[in-house]
Design an enzyme around this catalytic site. Structure first.
Site, PDB file in Angstrom:
ATOM      1  N   HIS A 123      -7.403   0.890  -6.421  1.00  0.00           N
ATOM      2  CA  HIS A 123      -7.618   0.033  -5.240  1.00  0.00           C
ATOM      3  C   HIS A 123      -8.300  -1.261  -5.726  1.00  0.00           C
ATOM      4  CE1 HIS A 123      -7.814  -1.121  -1.186  1.00  0.00           C
ATOM      5  NE2 HIS A 123      -8.670  -0.255  -0.689  1.00  0.00           N
TER       6      HIS A 123
ATOM      7  N   ASP B 298     -17.286   7.445  -1.006  1.00  0.00           N
ATOM      8  CA  ASP B 298     -15.991   7.276  -0.329  1.00  0.00           C
ATOM      9  C   ASP B 298     -15.681   8.598   0.368  1.00  0.00           C
ATOM     10  OD1 ASP B 298     -13.457   6.442   0.454  1.00  0.00           O
ATOM     11  OD2 ASP B 298     -12.552   6.575  -1.544  1.00  0.00           O
TER      12      ASP B 298
ATOM     13  N   ARG C 173     -13.673  -8.273   1.670  1.00  0.00           N
ATOM     14  CA  ARG C 173     -12.271  -7.968   1.371  1.00  0.00           C
ATOM     15  C   ARG C 173     -11.413  -9.215   1.602  1.00  0.00           C
ATOM     16  NH1 ARG C 173     -10.235  -3.114   1.651  1.00  0.00           N
ATOM     17  NH2 ARG C 173      -8.732  -4.088   0.261  1.00  0.00           N
TER      18      ARG C 173
ATOM     19  N   CYS D 150     -16.442   1.855   0.863  1.00  0.00           N
ATOM     20  CA  CYS D 150     -15.247   1.041   1.105  1.00  0.00           C
ATOM     21  C   CYS D 150     -14.828   1.063   2.575  1.00  0.00           C
ATOM     22  CB  CYS D 150     -14.102   1.538   0.225  1.00  0.00           C
ATOM     23  SG  CYS D 150     -13.753   3.287   0.461  1.00  0.00           S
TER      24      CYS D 150
ATOM     25  N   ARG E 289       0.872  -1.189   0.000  1.00  0.00           N
ATOM     26  CA  ARG E 289       0.000   0.000   0.000  1.00  0.00           C
ATOM     27  C   ARG E 289       0.897   1.224   0.000  1.00  0.00           C
ATOM     28  NH1 ARG E 289      -5.294   1.505   3.615  1.00  0.00           N
ATOM     29  NH2 ARG E 289      -6.130   0.086   2.046  1.00  0.00           N
TER      30      ARG E 289
ATOM     31  N   GLN F 275     -10.146  -3.803  -3.474  1.00  0.00           N
ATOM     32  CA  GLN F 275     -11.422  -3.262  -2.990  1.00  0.00           C
ATOM     33  C   GLN F 275     -12.528  -3.537  -4.014  1.00  0.00           C
ATOM     34  OE1 GLN F 275     -12.185  -1.345   0.002  1.00  0.00           O
ATOM     35  NE2 GLN F 275     -14.205  -1.899  -0.741  1.00  0.00           N
TER      36      GLN F 275
END
Ligand code: CP
Ligand code: NVA
Length: 341
Positions: A138, A235, A322, A277, A111, A141
């Protein structure tokens, strides 16, 4: 759902269009099988003897936990390396770090900030690299988002629509737009002109949608975007790595895109579901939530609490997914296993 029997080997997962439609479906089918096997106590550990590095330059709750739990449940081991406890980027280049970690580990979850960093890592590591979020993408995700929408759809995902509202330049919007187009969905984005997705990514998603039977719409017109939508998605308005001062400029731009009860009603769909998310600013029970209330008079930001905490909200299914999808990704890279018992 038509279960696939094998999963093509996945060298890396750096961005959403590393997957084609078939590969995406294989991973989603594998994740669904792994989820069912776990619930039945019938999961087969296929990562015994494998070690994975989780190298994160930004904070994380879900992504880190998803990787760690997936690895443990599959019988593997991992090392979490946080921003303060490695030399990465300070005393050592990404290339050198990649070579060292690649000699020791079987795979690397990363990340970070610049998307080019995860590409450099993948180029030099010699082992699979999975993008756990960069400023631009992402992808793990989006796989969880697709699995969650599949689970909450009464029809094929190709006949459903999802609308992202908010800062559409961000990683989550880019990944949803692209992965949704690959899946053949009707993907809409509602955002102010200043916060549109990167034009390259919109073009990629449009081209993919042409071939997949999907549809891509990017507009500032909320009503056009949300009309008839099956899923609304938002988000945070200011992403990790952006300065706190961004809030002052972002709030007036994004207020019309906040997901509240009235926004759900504007879809005209009584069965519309809400996705996020996470983490979400939906009340004043976090430090940031309290600061935004004090400085800007906001009670929650991108989503109202009575939407977040409603039967239409499927955000915690999404968070759990996830783990199942990340497990499928790692297995596809390291073993080619498809989640069959
Ligand atoms: N959605 C997501 O990536 O959450 P974390 O930042 O907690 O990993
Ligand atoms: N766009 C957000 C996603 C967090 C999971 C960020 O990058 O901070």
């Amino acid at each position: 759902m038509s279960p696939s029997t094998t999963v093509s080997r996945l060298p890396h997962l750096l961005k959403d269009d590393d997957l084609d439609r078939t590969h995406q479906e294989q991973l989603l089918d594998a994740a669904a099988r792994l989820k069912a096997a776990r619930a039945d106590g019938a999961e087969q550990p296929r990562l015994a003897g494998r070690t994975i590095a989780i190298l994160f330059e930004k904070p994380s709750t879900r992504t880190r936990s998803a990787f760690e739990v997936a690895i443990y449940e599959q019988g593997g081991n991992c090392t979490y390396i946080d921003p303060a406890s490695s030399h990465l980027g300070v005393a050592e280049s990404i290339e050198d770090t990649a070579i060292v970690l690649g000699r020791l580990y079987d795979g690397i979850a990363f990340r970070g900030y610049a998307h080019t960093d995860v590409e450099t890592l993948a180029q030099h590591a010699g082992v699979p690299v999975w993008n756990g979020l960069t400023d631009r993408w992402h992808p793990t995700q989006a796989l969880a988002d697709l699995l969650t929408m599949r689970e909450h759809s009464t029809t094929s995902i190709t006949r459903t629509s999802v609308c992202f509202l908010g800062d559409a330049r961000d990683n989550v919007a880019h990944s949803l737009l692209t992965s949704g187009a690959i899946a053949g969905m009707d993907v809409r984005v509602a955002c102010p002109d200043q916060l549109r997705p990167d034009s390259d990514i919109t073009r990629i998603a449009e081209r993919i949608a042409d071939g997949s039977g999907g549809r891509v719409l990017v507009t500032a017109d909320v009503d056009e975007a949300v009309r008839g939508a099956d899923f609304l998605y938002t988000d945070v308005w200011v992403s990790m790595g952006e300065p706190p001062e961004a809030w002052a400029e972002r709030i007036p731009l994004l207020r019309p895109y906040r997901v509240d009860r009235a926004m759900l009603e504007r879809t005209g769909n009584p069965n519309v579901k809400f996705l996020h998310c996470l983490p979400a600013i939906h009340d004043q029970n976090s430090q940031l939530g309290r600061e935004l209330a004090a400085a800007h008079g906001l009670d929650g930001a991108e989503v109202a609490d009575d939407v977040f905490d409603s039967p239409q909200s499927i955000v915690f299914d999404q968070a759990e997914n996830r783990m199942h999808t990340i497990k499928a990704v790692m297995l596809a890279s390291l073993t080619g296993a498809d989640g069959q018992a």
